[in-house]
Design an enzyme around this catalytic site. Structure first.
Site, PDB file in Angstrom:
ATOM      1  N   GLU A   1       3.184   1.714   4.490  1.00  0.00           N
ATOM      2  CA  GLU A   1       1.889   1.938   5.129  1.00  0.00           C
ATOM      3  C   GLU A   1       1.132   0.647   5.369  1.00  0.00           C
ATOM      4  O   GLU A   1       0.289   0.573   6.253  1.00  0.00           O
ATOM      5  CB  GLU A   1       1.047   2.883   4.269  1.00  0.00           C
ATOM      6  CG  GLU A   1      -0.200   3.368   4.960  1.00  0.00           C
ATOM      7  CD  GLU A   1      -0.989   4.356   4.115  1.00  0.00           C
ATOM      8  OE1 GLU A   1      -2.084   4.737   4.543  1.00  0.00           O
ATOM      9  OE2 GLU A   1      -0.515   4.715   3.034  1.00  0.00           O
TER      10      GLU A   1
ATOM     11  N   ARG B   1      -3.955   9.008  -4.553  1.00  0.00           N
ATOM     12  CA  ARG B   1      -4.586   8.233  -5.623  1.00  0.00           C
ATOM     13  C   ARG B   1      -4.772   9.135  -6.846  1.00  0.00           C
ATOM     14  O   ARG B   1      -5.297  10.235  -6.741  1.00  0.00           O
ATOM     15  CB  ARG B   1      -5.920   7.696  -5.146  1.00  0.00           C
ATOM     16  CG  ARG B   1      -6.631   6.764  -6.121  1.00  0.00           C
ATOM     17  CD  ARG B   1      -5.947   5.400  -6.189  1.00  0.00           C
ATOM     18  NE  ARG B   1      -6.705   4.454  -6.976  1.00  0.00           N
ATOM     19  CZ  ARG B   1      -7.686   3.699  -6.483  1.00  0.00           C
ATOM     20  NH1 ARG B   1      -8.021   3.795  -5.200  1.00  0.00           N
ATOM     21  NH2 ARG B   1      -8.333   2.846  -7.256  1.00  0.00           N
TER      22      ARG B   1
ATOM     23  N   LYS C   1      -3.398  -3.128   7.484  1.00  0.00           N
ATOM     24  CA  LYS C   1      -2.503  -2.171   8.141  1.00  0.00           C
ATOM     25  C   LYS C   1      -1.647  -2.893   9.174  1.00  0.00           C
ATOM     26  O   LYS C   1      -2.114  -3.811   9.846  1.00  0.00           O
ATOM     27  CB  LYS C   1      -3.314  -1.067   8.818  1.00  0.00           C
ATOM     28  CG  LYS C   1      -4.037  -0.134   7.853  1.00  0.00           C
ATOM     29  CD  LYS C   1      -3.050   0.789   7.175  1.00  0.00           C
ATOM     30  CE  LYS C   1      -3.790   1.868   6.381  1.00  0.00           C
ATOM     31  NZ  LYS C   1      -4.306   2.935   7.226  1.00  0.00           N
TER      32      LYS C   1
ATOM     33  N   LYS D   1       0.861  -1.190   0.000  1.00  0.00           N
ATOM     34  CA  LYS D   1       0.000   0.000   0.000  1.00  0.00           C
ATOM     35  C   LYS D   1       0.891   1.232   0.000  1.00  0.00           C
ATOM     36  O   LYS D   1       1.667   1.441   0.921  1.00  0.00           O
ATOM     37  CB  LYS D   1      -0.923   0.004   1.218  1.00  0.00           C
ATOM     38  CG  LYS D   1      -1.982   1.089   1.152  1.00  0.00           C
ATOM     39  CD  LYS D   1      -2.908   1.015   2.350  1.00  0.00           C
ATOM     40  CE  LYS D   1      -4.067   1.980   2.189  1.00  0.00           C
ATOM     41  NZ  LYS D   1      -3.618   3.365   2.001  1.00  0.00           N
ATOM     42  N   LEU D   2       0.748   2.028  -1.037  1.00  0.00           N
ATOM     43  CA  LEU D   2       1.615   3.185  -1.208  1.00  0.00           C
ATOM     44  C   LEU D   2       1.079   4.378  -0.424  1.00  0.00           C
ATOM     45  O   LEU D   2      -0.130   4.588  -0.317  1.00  0.00           O
ATOM     46  CB  LEU D   2       1.734   3.538  -2.685  1.00  0.00           C
ATOM     47  CG  LEU D   2       2.371   2.441  -3.555  1.00  0.00           C
ATOM     48  CD1 LEU D   2       2.255   2.782  -5.028  1.00  0.00           C
ATOM     49  CD2 LEU D   2       3.829   2.243  -3.172  1.00  0.00           C
TER      50      LEU D   2
ATOM     51  N   LYS E   1      -5.712  -8.290  -3.181  1.00  0.00           N
ATOM     52  CA  LYS E   1      -6.653  -8.168  -4.296  1.00  0.00           C
ATOM     53  C   LYS E   1      -6.988  -9.540  -4.871  1.00  0.00           C
ATOM     54  O   LYS E   1      -6.131 -10.434  -4.915  1.00  0.00           O
ATOM     55  CB  LYS E   1      -6.077  -7.276  -5.406  1.00  0.00           C
ATOM     56  CG  LYS E   1      -5.879  -5.834  -4.991  1.00  0.00           C
ATOM     57  CD  LYS E   1      -5.376  -4.982  -6.151  1.00  0.00           C
ATOM     58  CE  LYS E   1      -5.238  -3.523  -5.750  1.00  0.00           C
ATOM     59  NZ  LYS E   1      -4.759  -2.675  -6.865  1.00  0.00           N
TER      60      LYS E   1
END
Length: 979
Positions: free
Chosen positions: A480, A325, A504, A320-321, A485
């Site tokens: 992060e 977005r 997270k 997770k960048l 997916k």
């Protein structure tokens, strides 16, 4: 029955959604873009109708009656039915009393969805200042204090907590004492919109516009107006409910357009229905992206959701960048548009074309798209990249990176677009394709530009342990978290669902550190937490006795925790005075943005246990380091205030944590390393034994400097992956040679930087040398053919002693591929010797029973390629044009004109396969097609049925995937179905 609109626009005007660059034209003449817009025949409703007939009834519907009314309530309609009834009744009145254009009302009902009006530049504090002037009250009065400190309890009154954390309610209290009207005013919805436009256009209009509202509205109207300005409606119904009541297709159109005006003006007729193409994403038109759902209760739940609907158990794990977005659109003319998740246009930041010199990204994208790509829409994350550290910079630095890039400083931070999805390609919407198919299309369309635009990588997983392993990796890099997916899922516009799940690190029990910290400050909450301290600042005691600010924690508290804290600290809090801060007790950072609302002496405070996923540098806290993802864990009732963690203990813990982390990483690398002890070799003609340098992989490249210029082609590894391998082995990474002789320049392609080095006479090494060194656990001498991309003139002799006269390495074990090359070269070099074809054939057969070289993969394949030319020549089709029509149905999203078959021909020939163009050839083993025209394939099989040996009719994917996997896959898995 739904009907189509009879009078659509002409062909050159029928796209209502494109060419958003003509913003000026739209403002001057909206009819040019919306020729079907409805017209209201009567004046709009009064503004008071909004809250009297819509907002207040919706809020009342949320409240469940008690007492005598409860029984009657249970017999009425369900709240959701009542909610829709209220909205439908308002819409029906609007249509009857005003007309079909509900746009003026909807932009006030859903102000956060209105992209047409600019931002007001008014938050609570600024709006409070304006209201104090409008109401002509003293800045030192109680009402002024309550407005400016709206999160805190009121300083006077019977119920001091009333309205705390609710700014509009505080405004209502102040206005109601001085209201010019007791009854609703006469201001219409259209007039409100006109004044709000003025308020947004110029900050100088703030006072006169608010004065006009005050003169013509009562206190309740002004309260709702303030909610509209702050875009904090909370009326008891979501925008989806409003859209569904307006039109069946409204929510779908908003998801693909992000335009409230378009929804109102295009879907004013309830009987009109959008066609399929209107529901898909449109080029140069922003859409509502799919979002990741919050993590479920456990990793087991995540895996269960990912594997619930299909026999395929694989899911994808992405980092997770920590950026913004962003969606990128490129049209046929090479124009770009960038929009954020909230539909904010960032094209001015990143560029509108390759030749846009003000653009900080697009000017580097001249070669970012492969041949045949005409237009596309990409979905990804815009992050900030530090070229010196060669790493992603923390969130919140994009704006400064854009400014820095306009200085053309090569060392400055830069915008970096990491693409993880493609939704549109060559006039085709891809939202109904699976994620796996979209990723294949993405890879076929993008030519990565290192550290400017790259495809975001993923790892395949199928178990809980796979998620935990990857999470440990990203936490070690201060990332992060993860996004899990489902590769079999379609793209869901504007939705959160279980196909994308966020993970997270603060949810993982075995990650993060627990710290026993003392509370030194508090922040008042808003909404349901209004009127009480809901977030706390924790500190560490320094050697001078003061407490330095360390972190701010607000998550994880339960109601009983707040009650206990309030019970223990009641009467001991002090209001924070910015002019006279309590520096004898507490020290904040010089640039600390958020000062606490209240502070408490350490001896009056309590200790709480806080968990953090990672320690991160920060200039917002005096310690200089803070906790990433801080979360309250428990109350430490057993610990006194003076036993909390202090600064010296913290830095000792930090040092121990870093040492443990380094040791863990070294253990992982040791397990990965494949150390092999090699004997010294006596080279023919040499007087001494040459020993390769034998070291552990952890220190393989200690003291060595590398400049990685390109990715490697075989094995396929990105520039970043190669740099990671070098760093793991102790090497240092540079982004230029720096004019030094000790920087090894690594490249696999002759890009511009490599050509420049060649002109300077600098040797360029292939990445293969790094891979070989790491595999064998030693520094290998360089081999000319295998390891060198460029050898400076006169330096050829330096490589003679690394291989023998036939090219066989003295330092590496020979591979099957090397053996095949040596055999071929042997026949060419030794003219006086003869190796029979039977001997080579026998050798091939022997190796094929083991693991044949990839160059012999198709040695037993005799293939006929069903190209248009071959089909016409063999009278399988009437003409080349007839068969070309079939190719328009090709699965190749980049090019459907036979390019895939040409690629297959090259692969087959390189893999020692044989290609024939005569359909009658009895030796054919496989017929390769690149389309799914079942009638043609059925007719072709009819012709083949008369043969003694019937060839397989298979898709071109069989060739491509066999080559990719480096093994001959079963052709039966790629057969074309004809039934």
């Amino acid at each position: 029955m739904p009907r189509s609109r009879d009078m659509r626009m002409d062909d050159d005007e029928d796209d209502l959604f494109t060419d958003t660059r003509k913003v000026t034209q739209e403002k001057e003449d909206p009819d040019a873009k919306y020729p079907n817009r409805p017209r209201n025949s009567k004046p709009s409703l009064p503004f008071s109708a909004l809250y009297r007939e819509l907002f207040n009834p919706l809020l009342a519907n949320l409240k469940k009656p008690t007492g005598p009314q409860a029984k009657k309530y249970n017999q009425t309609k369900k709240p959701q039915e009542k909610r829709r009834e209220i909205i439908n009744r308002f819409i029906a009145r609007w249509r009857k009393d005003v007309g079909n254009d509900i746009w003026p009302a909807f932009r006030l009902i859903m102000p956060d969805k209105d992209r047409e009006r600019s931002v007001y530049g008014l938050k609570e504090k600024a709006l409070g200042s304006v209201l104090i002037k409008v109401l002509r009250i003293s800045k030192d009065s109680d009402d002024a204090y309550n407005l400016m400190h709206w999160k805190q309890p009121r300083i006077t009154g019977d119920n001091k907590a009333a309205g705390a954390g609710d700014f509009p309610a505080r405004c209502h209290d102040a206005i109601s004492k001085r209201a010019l009207r007791s009854e609703p005013g006469d201001m219409s919805i259209d007039e409100v919109n006109e004044l709000l436009d003025q308020l947004a256009e110029d900050s100088k209009n703030q006072f006169p516009v608010m004065q006009e509202f005050y003169n013509r509205m009562n206190a309740e109207e002004l309260q709702w107006l303030i909610k509209i300005i702050l875009k904090q409606m909370k009326v008891g119904a979501t925008e989806k409910t409003f859209f569904d009541c307006w039109h069946e297709d409204a929510d779908g159109l908003f998801n693909v357009s992000s335009s409230l005006k378009l929804v109102c003006w295009e879907l004013w007729d309830p009987e009109f229905r959008l066609n399929v193409t209107d529901k898909g994403v449109k080029l140069m038109q922003t859409f509502q992206p799919q979002l990741a759902q919050f993590q479920l209760r456990s990793f087991e739940d995540v895996v269960k959701k990912m594997q619930a609907t299909d026999n395929d158990q694989v899911f994808w794990i992405e980092e997770k960048l920590d950026g913004e977005r962003m969606q990128l659109h490129m049209d046929d003319n090479g124009y770009f548009k960038f929009w954020s998740r909230k539909a904010k246009d960032y094209t001015d930041h990143y560029g509108s074309a390759v030749d846009d010199r003000k653009g900080t990204l697009t000017r580097y994208l001249g070669n970012a798209f492969k041949s045949g790509v005409r237009n596309l829409i990409l979905d990804g994350e815009m992050v900030t990249w530090d070229p010196i550290e060669d790493a992603i910079v923390a969130f919140g630095t994009l704006k400064s990176a854009v400014i820095a890039q306009r200085t053309d400083d090569p060392t400055a931070h830069r915008p970096f677009f990491r693409v993880f999805d493609i939704l549109y390609l060559n006039d085709t919407s891809l939202i109904n394709y699976t994620l796996r198919d979209r990723r294949n299309a993405l890879n076929s369309a993008i030519e990565p530009v290192p550290r400017r635009l790259e495809v975001h990588t993923y790892t395949e997983g199928s178990s809980v342990e796979d998620i935990k392993v990857k999470l440990r990796e990203v936490v070690a890099e201060a990332s992060e978290g993860l996004v899990i997916k489902n590769p079999r899922s379609m793209y869901s516009l504007g939705d959160r669902n279980d196909d994308w799940l966020k993970v997270k690190p603060d949810y993982m029990k075995e990650l993060g550190e627990n710290f026993d910290l003392i509370i030194i400050g508090g922040y008042y909450g808003q909404g349901s937490r209004g009127g009480r301290l809901s977030t706390f600042m924790c500190g560490l005691q320094a050697q001078d006795g003061k407490y330095y600010s360390f972190c701010k924690v607000g998550g994880g508290f339960a109601a009983q925790d707040y009650n206990w804290i309030r019970h223990k600290t009641e009467g001991k809090w002090n209001t924070w005075n910015t002019r006279r801060p309590p520096t004898e007790y507490i020290e904040l950072a010089a640039g600390q943005a958020e000062k606490p609302d209240e502070w408490i002496k350490p001896e009056d405070s309590i200790v709480i246990s806080v968990k953090g996923a990672q320690l991160a540098p920060s200039d917002q806290f005096k310690v200089g380091v803070t906790l990433r993802f801080p979360r309250f864990m428990k109350l430490r009732e057993d610990r006194g205030w003076d036993s909390a963690l202090n600064l010296v203990e913290f830095f000792r813990m930090k040092r121990d944590m870093e040492a443990q982390k380094q040791e863990n990483e070294m253990q992982i690398e040791r397990r990965r390393a494949t150390k092999r002890v090699r004997r010294g070799l006596k080279i023919a003609g040499a007087d001494e034994i040459v020993e390769p340098i034998e070291v552990g992989n952890d220190h393989l490249f200690d003291g060595m400097n590398f400049w990685i210029m390109t990715e490697s082609s075989k094995p396929r590894k990105s520039k970043a992956e190669i740099e990671g391998m070098v760093k793991a082995c102790g090497g240092k990474i540079f982004q230029s040679d720096g004019g030094a002789d000790d920087v090894k320049c690594i490249a696999d392609k002759s890009v511009v930087k490599v050509l420049t080095l060649k002109k300077k006479g600098v040797e360029v090494i292939r990445p293969q040398w790094i891979f070989d060194c790491q595999e064998l656990g030693c520094k290998l001498p360089l081999e000319a053919d295998r390891h060198m991309l460029f050898i400076p003139p006169g330096a050829e002799d330096n490589f003679e002693e690394t291989v023998d006269q036939y090219g066989d390495s003295y330092y590496r074990d020979i591979t099957a591929e090397d053996l095949g090359r040596l055999l071929r070269d042997q026949i060419k070099l030794e003219e006086d010797e003869y190796v029979s074809e039977d001997a080579i054939s026998n050798l091939k057969d022997s190796l094929s029973q083991l693991d044949p070289p990839i160059g012999w993969m198709f040695q037993h394949v005799v293939a006929y390629l069903d190209t248009p030319e071959n089909a016409s020549k063999n009278h399988i089709a009437a003409s080349v044009d007839d068969i070309r029509k079939s190719f328009t149905q090709s699965r190749s999203l980049v090019d459907g004109n036979g390019l895939t078959l040409l690629m297959c021909q090259n692969i087959l020939e390189f893999g020692n396969g044989k290609i024939v163009d005569d359909f009658e050839d009895e030796n054919i083993t496989h017929i390769i097609v690149d389309y799914a025209d079942r009638s043609r394939v059925k007719a072709m099989r009819g012709l083949l049925s008369l043969r003694d040996t019937i060839p397989r009719v298979t898709l071109a994917d069989w060739v491509e995937e066999s080559w990719r996997d480096e093994t001959l896959l079963g052709a039966e898995n790629f057969a074309v179905e004809t039934l």
